[in-house]
Design a protein around this motif. Structure first.
Motif, PDB file in Angstrom:
ATOM      1  N   PRO A 227     -11.782  30.164   9.120  1.00 25.45           N
ATOM      2  CA  PRO A 227     -12.814  30.358   8.092  1.00 25.45           C
ATOM      3  C   PRO A 227     -12.613  29.599   6.783  1.00 25.45           C
ATOM      4  O   PRO A 227     -13.585  29.363   6.076  1.00 25.45           O
ATOM      5  N   GLU A 228     -11.381  29.227   6.450  1.00 28.70           N
ATOM      6  CA  GLU A 228     -11.146  28.573   5.155  1.00 28.70           C
ATOM      7  C   GLU A 228     -10.047  27.537   5.267  1.00 28.70           C
ATOM      8  O   GLU A 228      -9.173  27.639   6.125  1.00 28.70           O
ATOM      9  N   THR A 236     -14.867  26.189   2.509  1.00 22.65           N
ATOM     10  CA  THR A 236     -14.951  27.460   1.774  1.00 22.65           C
ATOM     11  C   THR A 236     -15.628  28.506   2.662  1.00 22.65           C
ATOM     12  O   THR A 236     -16.254  28.160   3.678  1.00 22.65           O
ATOM     13  N   LEU A 237     -15.535  29.754   2.224  1.00 21.21           N
ATOM     14  CA  LEU A 237     -16.233  30.802   2.982  1.00 21.21           C
ATOM     15  C   LEU A 237     -17.745  30.577   2.958  1.00 21.21           C
ATOM     16  O   LEU A 237     -18.429  30.881   3.935  1.00 21.21           O
ATOM     17  N   THR A 240     -18.452  28.305   5.701  1.00 23.63           N
ATOM     18  CA  THR A 240     -18.284  28.973   6.996  1.00 23.63           C
ATOM     19  C   THR A 240     -19.461  29.891   7.315  1.00 23.63           C
ATOM     20  O   THR A 240     -19.864  30.012   8.475  1.00 23.63           O
ATOM     21  N   GLN A 259      -7.245  33.534  12.361  1.00 22.52           N
ATOM     22  CA  GLN A 259      -6.699  33.832  11.031  1.00 22.52           C
ATOM     23  C   GLN A 259      -5.238  34.258  11.180  1.00 22.52           C
ATOM     24  O   GLN A 259      -4.826  34.737  12.227  1.00 22.52           O
ATOM     25  N   ARG A 265      -8.697  38.622   3.609  1.00 21.56           N
ATOM     26  CA  ARG A 265      -9.742  38.366   2.638  1.00 21.56           C
ATOM     27  C   ARG A 265      -9.661  36.883   2.292  1.00 21.56           C
ATOM     28  O   ARG A 265      -8.755  36.199   2.780  1.00 21.56           O
ATOM     29  N   SER A 266     -10.545  36.421   1.405  1.00 19.08           N
ATOM     30  CA  SER A 266     -10.528  34.999   1.050  1.00 19.08           C
ATOM     31  C   SER A 266      -9.144  34.569   0.568  1.00 19.08           C
ATOM     32  O   SER A 266      -8.525  35.234  -0.256  1.00 19.08           O
ATOM     33  N   ILE A 276     -12.997  39.039   5.482  1.00 20.54           N
ATOM     34  CA  ILE A 276     -13.818  37.928   5.979  1.00 20.54           C
ATOM     35  C   ILE A 276     -14.710  38.382   7.136  1.00 20.54           C
ATOM     36  O   ILE A 276     -15.871  37.980   7.234  1.00 20.54           O
ATOM     37  N   LYS A 279     -18.032  39.751   6.030  1.00 23.26           N
ATOM     38  CA  LYS A 279     -19.003  38.711   5.651  1.00 23.26           C
ATOM     39  C   LYS A 279     -19.595  38.046   6.902  1.00 23.26           C
ATOM     40  O   LYS A 279     -20.803  37.814   6.984  1.00 23.26           O
TER      41      LYS A 279
END
Ligand SMILES: Cc1cc2nc3c(=O)[nH]c(=O)nc-3n(C[C@H](O)[C@H](O)[C@H](O)COP(=O)(O)O)c2cc1C
Length: 367
Positions: A227-228, A236-237, A240, A259, A265-266, A276, A279
């Motif tokens: 995701p990042e 960036t998120l 994504t 991950q 989280r971010s 994440i 989201k």
């Protein structure tokens, strides 16, 4: 949660006997000609007795795709027999067999394979000590690579796999096209976020077209992503969310989030405390399933992951040490973190893991 060990049906009809998948893991253990070794066959067959789905190690779609020592290949017809052995080792135990298809791009180690051309979206070096500046692909060569992924999918269908997973994660070529760090192109494949999406989405569409032509309706197609990125510039998120929204409009069976930890989280924005997965789920909704991976080692972790919004989970390291991990989780037996002969690992992988720092901090040991 009671339905962890119950049959789960993917969007296009394939069924899994539980919600637990084996995470894709490179074994560095192919035969010298890049065909599946007997030790790898044993490793997969043992895990297939346990998991609802076995996602294979990253498998190279062409000569320039090879990123690791002794990485299995699906580059052409000559590898069909090797791939048949891999699919059969998994299928015969009733697990779904999903081949991860891969191109390393700029992450390929220089000198690993003779005459290998290290290529990427742009001539920008990865921020890794061993990295080499890649050669920027010409536009026509990008279409050749898309053909390689399409051909690998056709071969995977012929070999008897239940599906393929596009390896769009962990900094390899597909991610390199989506990343503003590695993709500085100004043609149709780069520039705006929409144009950086063109390579991954064209790949997905080609793979789905191959499925339609050669595969069964329930042939699984999944997409793995990270995701990042921490690089500047980097994914960036917000990027994504655009990617997963587009992926969700395609006929995919799942999106797989790679991950370090499934609760992440971010990493770029420490003030953002929302997981994440929350989201991603908000954007994807029920359009396709989401697989979580990273630090899922116990029944409590699986329950937490499903409660967070993942539909399925993938187990990595713990499934390397404990060859009977799913049985142990179901029976309430503490999983083994000892790597020994019962782990049924190919010996080059066993030796490599011994040298990995960090495993002992996580409670793993070697016998
Ligand atoms: C030995 C090893 C090899 C791996 N190879 C791959 C791979 O080929 N493809 C991939 O997408 N991820 C690969 N990964 C990442 C795992 O799929 C997984 O996302 C990661 O290990 C985190 O899960 P865990 O905490 O359960 O180990 C590898 C991990 C390990 C430990």
């Amino acid at each position: 949660m009671n339905d962890i060990f119950e049959t789960y049906q993917l969007k296009h009809g394939a069924t899994m006997r539980s919600r637990i998948a084996l995470a894709p893991m490179t074994t560095y253990s192919s035969n010298p000609d890049l065909t599946l070794s007997d030790e790898e066959e044993t490793y997969y067959n043992a895990r297939a007795k346990e998991f609802g789905m076995v996602i294979t190690a990253a498998t190279a779609v062409s000569k320039n795709a090879q990123a690791f020592d002794n990485q299995i290949s699906i580059r052409d017809e000559r590898y069909l027999e090797s791939m048949r052995r891999l699919a059969t080792a998994i299928n015969k135990e009733g697990s779904r067999s999903v081949l991860q298809i891969h191109h390393g791009g700029r992450m390929n180690k220089p000198g690993l394979y003779p005459n290998q051309d290290i290529v990427s979206a742009s001539a920008v070096k990865a921020e890794r000590p061993y990295a080499q500046t890649p050669r920027k692909l010409r536009t026509s060569e990008i279409y050749d690579i898309i053909d390689d992924f399409a051909n690998a999918t056709r071969l995977a269908i012929l070999a008897g796999f239940d599906g393929v997973e596009l390896h769009g994660a962990n900094t390899y070529l597909i991610q390199q096209f989506f990343s503003p760090h590695s993709n500085r192109r100004d043609d149709e494949f780069g520039g705006s976020v929409e144009r950086r999406l063109k390579f991954p989405l064209t790949l997905v569409d080609r793979v789905l077209a191959v499925k339609k032509q050669y595969g069964k309706d329930d042939f699984i197609v999944g997409y793995r992503l990270s995701p990042e990125e921490l690089e500047e510039p980097g994914i960036t998120l917000a990027d994504t969310m655009i990617l997963v929204d587009h992926l969700a409009t395609r006929d995919l069976d799942y999106i797989h989030l790679s991950q370090g930890n499934f609760r992440n989280r971010s990493l770029r924005d420490k003030t953002d405390t929302e997981p994440i997965i929350t989201k991603v789920k908000r954007v994807v909704g029920d359009r396709t399933a989401i697989i979580g991976a990273g630090g899922i080692d116990s029944l409590d972790d699986i329950e937490e992951a499903l409660a967070l919004g993942y539909d399925l989970v993938a187990l990595g390291t713990i499934a390397l040490s404990d060859a009977k991990i799913v049985t142990h989780l179901r029976e309430g037996v503490t999983p083994s973190r000892v790597f020994d002969e019962t782990s049924l690992l190919p010996s080059p992988l066993f030796e490599r893991l011994k040298s990995w720092r960090g495993l002992s901090d996580k409670g793993y040991s070697f016998k």
